[in-house]
Design an enzyme around this catalytic site. Structure first.
Site, PDB file in Angstrom:
ATOM      1  N   LEU A   1       0.856  -1.167   0.000  1.00 58.39           N
ATOM      2  CA  LEU A   1       0.000   0.000   0.000  1.00 58.39           C
ATOM      3  C   LEU A   1       0.899   1.226   0.000  1.00 58.39           C
ATOM      4  CD1 LEU A   1      -2.709  -0.920   2.698  1.00 58.39           C
ATOM      5  CD2 LEU A   1      -2.872  -1.165   0.218  1.00 58.39           C
ATOM      6  N   ASP A   2       0.484   2.270  -0.712  1.00 50.62           N
ATOM      7  CA  ASP A   2       1.255   3.510  -0.691  1.00 50.62           C
ATOM      8  C   ASP A   2       1.378   4.015   0.734  1.00 50.62           C
ATOM      9  OD1 ASP A   2       1.362   3.412  -3.452  1.00 50.62           O
ATOM     10  OD2 ASP A   2      -0.372   4.724  -3.730  1.00 50.62           O
ATOM     11  N   LYS A   3       2.405   4.812   0.979  1.00 50.11           N
ATOM     12  CA  LYS A   3       2.644   5.363   2.316  1.00 50.11           C
ATOM     13  C   LYS A   3       1.384   5.971   2.927  1.00 50.11           C
ATOM     14  CE  LYS A   3       5.101   9.150   4.616  1.00 50.11           C
ATOM     15  NZ  LYS A   3       6.064  10.273   4.455  1.00 50.11           N
TER      16      LYS A   3
END
Length: 304
Positions: free
Chosen positions: A135-137
């Protein structure tokens, strides 16, 4: 482990392919490493992966002990939804980077997992958690992590074969004209801005498919449910911005948050629900990450 080549099906086969067939629970990359490091031998000698087998050849494989990684364990709070001897399912917080990289040497999800997981049995020969998907930051929500090679390989295959259901919630700037739809494009690196991905029209990139549905509207912004049928980098962010012309609220890469209709403290993208069959015992499993409080106005309209 030692054995002789005697079956017709193995004669003339490549060394690496034979090992993969003989050891189906070990990943291909792991076997390639063992061959390169000389732990898998043919007639007592180290050979290349493409060596051809013949009747009577002696194969030997020694799997070295799992090595400790240099990444340090850190006591970073985690919300764990489920854990057994093979997997961990967690609700990743927004702002938490998944793994160490340039600019983020520590303070990541991997550092936290090394602290919280006590029974790791090794991924790729190292004592580390197996990141199967990312998952993106700034994206929050459900993630599954493997604790051993077998679980990692089978989960990776399940993601690749689209046998895992991933449902996200996104709040976008604007309201799509349609109530639902299916977006299918080819996504690749943006030709000018290398930090961004983009829909590519020349056939380059990788196939990306998102099914979406509008759930509610408030202050000129819409809550969108997205079902990912593929898992490309920034897929939902690109599809909302470029295909629906409605960038996600709080997105610093694909929009200017200061100019959006509603100011929010984070990227409004949440991995809401995740379901899959357990990689070892094959039982169906389903998880839901609590919807963050920032979604309150839109969720109240859905629930009411």
């Amino acid at each position: 482990m030692d054995w002789l080549i005697s079956e017709t099906v193995d004669i003339g086969d490549r060394f690496d392919k034979h090992l993969a067939r003989r050891l189906p629970d070990m990943s291909r990359s792991r076997l390639q490493d063992l061959i390169k490091e000389g732990h898998a031998t043919l007639n007592g000698k180290a050979v290349k992966a493409g060596a051809t087998l013949k009747c009577g050849d002696a194969v030997s494989l020694t799997v070295p002990d799992v090595a400790e990684v240099e990444i340090k364990a850190q006591n970073i709070p985690l919300t764990i939804l489920y854990e057994d001897s093979d997997i961990v399912v967690l609700d990743k917080a927004s702002g938490l980077v998944v793994h160490p990289a340039e600019g983020n040497p520590d303070g990541t999800l991997v550092n936290a997992l090394l602290h919280h997981i006590e029974d790791l049995s090794g991924i790729g020969g190292e004592m580390r958690p197996g990141i199967v998907h990312r998952l993106d930051k700034d994206t929050s929500g459900c993630m599954v992590v493997a604790k051993n090679d077998i679980a990692h390989r089978r989960l990776t295959e399940a993601f690749s074969e689209r046998r895992i259901s991933k449902i996200y919630l996104a709040v976008v700037n604007g309201v799509p004209k349609e109530e639902s739809g299916r977006i299918e494009t080819s996504i690749g690196r943006h030709p000018v801005d290398r930090k961004r991905m983009s829909n590519l029209l020349d056939g380059a990139g990788k196939n990306a498919v998102t099914e979406w549905k509008r759930l509610s509207v408030d202050e000129g912004c819409a809550l969108i449910q997205c079902r990912l049928l593929t898992g490309r980098t920034h897929q939902i962010r690109v599809h909302m911005r470029e295909s629906l012309q409605c960038a996600i609220l709080g997105d610093p890469i694909y929009a200017n948050p200061a100019k959006q209709r509603v100011r929010v403290p984070r990227l409004m993208l949440h991995a809401w629900r995740l379901s899959f069959n357990h990689p070892i015992h094959d039982q169906p499993m389903a998880f839901e990450a609590k919807v963050p409080e920032e979604y309150g106005a839109w969720m109240k309209l859905v629930e009411g």
